[in-house]
Design a protein around this motif. Structure first.
Motif, PDB file in Angstrom:
ATOM      1  N   HIS A  15       0.902  -0.786   0.010  1.00 16.55           N
ATOM      2  CA  HIS A  15      -0.231  -0.409  -0.202  1.00 16.55           C
ATOM      3  C   HIS A  15       0.609   1.259  -0.328  1.00 16.55           C
ATOM      4  O   HIS A  15       0.108   2.227  -0.485  1.00 16.55           O
ATOM      5  N   SER A  16       2.312   1.195   0.315  1.00 14.23           N
ATOM      6  CA  SER A  16       2.519   2.634   0.196  1.00 14.23           C
ATOM      7  C   SER A  16       3.579   3.577  -1.025  1.00 14.23           C
ATOM      8  O   SER A  16       3.207   3.092  -1.411  1.00 14.23           O
ATOM      9  N   SER A  18       5.064   5.963  -0.602  1.00 13.62           N
ATOM     10  CA  SER A  18       6.711   6.065  -0.283  1.00 13.62           C
ATOM     11  C   SER A  18       7.256   6.334  -1.338  1.00 13.62           C
ATOM     12  O   SER A  18       8.342   7.061  -2.250  1.00 13.62           O
ATOM     13  N   ASN A  62      13.290   4.401   5.162  1.00 14.46           N
ATOM     14  CA  ASN A  62      12.329   4.138   5.916  1.00 14.46           C
ATOM     15  C   ASN A  62      11.717   3.460   6.703  1.00 14.46           C
ATOM     16  O   ASN A  62      11.811   2.025   5.841  1.00 14.46           O
ATOM     17  N   LEU A  63      11.620   2.768   8.348  1.00 17.73           N
ATOM     18  CA  LEU A  63      10.706   2.158   8.151  1.00 17.73           C
ATOM     19  C   LEU A  63       9.426   1.877   8.781  1.00 17.73           C
ATOM     20  O   LEU A  63       8.897   2.816   9.095  1.00 17.73           O
ATOM     21  N   THR A  64       8.251   1.459   8.420  1.00 16.79           N
ATOM     22  CA  THR A  64       6.782   1.397   8.808  1.00 16.79           C
ATOM     23  C   THR A  64       5.830   0.075   9.604  1.00 16.79           C
ATOM     24  O   THR A  64       7.730  -0.711   9.994  1.00 16.79           O
ATOM     25  N   ASN A  90      11.905   5.984  12.519  1.00 20.67           N
ATOM     26  CA  ASN A  90      10.722   5.455  10.705  1.00 20.67           C
ATOM     27  C   ASN A  90      11.393   6.147   9.876  1.00 20.67           C
ATOM     28  O   ASN A  90      11.596   5.773   8.570  1.00 20.67           O
ATOM     29  N   ASP A 105       7.256  11.088  12.464  1.00 18.04           N
ATOM     30  CA  ASP A 105       6.584  10.891  12.625  1.00 18.04           C
ATOM     31  C   ASP A 105       5.658  12.122  12.998  1.00 18.04           C
ATOM     32  O   ASP A 105       5.114  12.895  13.091  1.00 18.04           O
ATOM     33  N   TYR A 235      -5.013   8.417   4.941  1.00 15.18           N
ATOM     34  CA  TYR A 235      -4.645   9.334   3.485  1.00 15.18           C
ATOM     35  C   TYR A 235      -5.227   7.900   2.808  1.00 15.18           C
ATOM     36  O   TYR A 235      -5.731   8.930   1.489  1.00 15.18           O
ATOM     37  N   GLN A 263       6.328  13.829   6.629  1.00 12.36           N
ATOM     38  CA  GLN A 263       7.743  13.202   7.169  1.00 12.36           C
ATOM     39  C   GLN A 263       8.488  12.583   6.549  1.00 12.36           C
ATOM     40  O   GLN A 263       9.454  12.178   6.674  1.00 12.36           O
TER      41      GLN A 263
HETATM   42  O1  SKM Z   1       6.206   6.763   9.322  1.00 13.30           O
HETATM   43  C1  SKM Z   1       5.875   6.354   8.129  1.00 13.30           C
HETATM   44  C2  SKM Z   1       6.951   5.676   6.825  1.00 13.30           C
HETATM   45  O2  SKM Z   1       8.209   6.380   6.615  1.00 13.30           O
HETATM   46  C3  SKM Z   1       6.930   5.478   6.074  1.00 13.30           C
HETATM   47  C4  SKM Z   1       5.192   5.163   5.224  1.00 13.30           C
HETATM   48  C5  SKM Z   1       4.522   5.062   4.227  1.00 13.30           C
HETATM   49  O3  SKM Z   1       5.263   4.638   3.562  1.00 13.30           O
HETATM   50  O4  SKM Z   1       3.864   4.071   4.192  1.00 13.30           O
HETATM   51  C6  SKM Z   1       4.161   5.197   6.605  1.00 13.30           C
HETATM   52  C7  SKM Z   1       4.256   5.618   7.659  1.00 13.30           C
HETATM   53  O5  SKM Z   1       4.642   4.581   9.401  1.00 13.30           O
END
Ligand code: SKM
Length: 293
Positions: A15-16, A18, A62-64, A90, A105, A235, A263
């Motif tokens: 789903h990300s 980023s 990044n860590l989620t 993160n 965050d 979102y 973030q």
């Molecule tokens: O904190 C953020 C993370 O850096 C990236 C992210 C994402 O890629 O969906 C969501 C949040 O957890």
């Protein structure tokens, strides 16, 4: 930084947004040699995958969910003060053979409110939820000196988080409780929804479902929320059921798109020393959301 690898680790990660967001930011700065990809990493694989990324010359990650807290159990990183207090990281920055940890965050939430024209200084903030996101956001605003109330379906969890934040920040105006009534909404200036309510299978679920209905709900919502700022960090969908009801009741509403952007922009700056164009990042996220839905 001509060529460098970046990415996001998570489980799940499909789903990300980023990758599209950071790729757009790199391209806008002409940093076309930089790549940013999403990687499925299970919690039990985290340590070896981070070591592998370091060996492969990654610059940043990044860590989620659910890895932000998991990383704290390893001895791989040097977390900064804020992420140590938050108990979650993160953003990883690989530099000079070390791995530095940050948490963007909380500041991302602050910048989202600022971007929407919402002044937070001295404001009373109601935080809904007591999970990982609530922890970073509450910690950030408690450190800014805001008065906070954290509410959660399980009141004890909110109470525990509030106690921990008081202890870590010295801000005594932080309390916790259950989702018990409308007074908490009435007393707050700004409301921040940090749970997964309104997403996926919980699409039709609103925080207001949990509150006692002493008169028509629409009346209660406008009495308690009209003119206030209501921010939901979700979102996708761009407007949760909760946000829709708050908007219809006269609140100024903000969704989680800019939270993802800010973030990420803060991570980007840690990695590259450059300020990315948040407008470009926002556009990339909105286009990707349109394509997916
Ligand atoms: O904190 C953020 C993370 O850096 C990236 C992210 C994402 O890629 O969906 C969501 C949040 O957890």
């Amino acid at each position: 930084m001509k060529k460098c690898k970046f990415g996001v680790f998570g489980f799940p990660i499909e789903h990300s947004l980023s990758p599209v967001m950071h790729t757009a930011a790199f391209n806008a700065l002409g940093m076309t040699g930089c790549e940013y990809k999403a990687y499925t990493v299970r919690p039990e694989e985290l340590k070896e995958e981070i070591i592998k990324a370091q060996t492969e010359g990654f610059c940043g990650l990044n860590l989620t969910i659910p890895l932000k807290e998991k990383i704290m159990e390893t001895d791989l990183i040097e977390p900064d003060d804020f992420s140590k207090k938050a108990g979650a990281v993160n953003t990883l920055h690989f530099k000079d053979g070390k791995i530095y940890g940050y948490n963007t965050d909380g500041e991302g939430a602050f910048k989202t409110l600022e971007y929407a024209g919402c002044q937070t200084n001295g404001k009373k903030i109601l935080i809904i939820g007591a999970g990982g996101a609530a922890r970073s956001i509450s910690l950030f605003f408690a450190e800014q000196g805001n008065s906070l109330k954290i509410i959660n379906r399980t009141a004890e969890k909110a109470q525990r988080l509030a106690d921990e934040i008081v202890e870590k920040t010295g801000n005594k105006n932080v309390s916790g409780g259950g989702l018990s009534g409308w007074n908490d909404f009435d007393r707050a200036d700004i409301i921040i929804q940090t749970t997964a309510l309104g997403m996926g299978e919980l699409k039709e679920v609103s925080v207001f479902d949990e509150l006692p209905a002493t008169k028509p709900r629409t009346e209660l919502i406008s009495e308690c929320l009209a003119g206030k700022t209501v921010f939901d960090i979700v979102y996708n969908p761009e407007e949760t059921a909760f946000l829709r009801e708050a908007r219809e009741g006269g609140a100024k509403t903000i969704n989680g798109v800019m939270m993802l952007v800010f973030q990420g922009a803060l991570s980007f700056e840690i990695w590259t020393g450059k300020k990315p164009d948040v407008g470009v990042m926002k556009k990339a996220v909105l286009e990707a959301l349109k394509e997916r839905n």
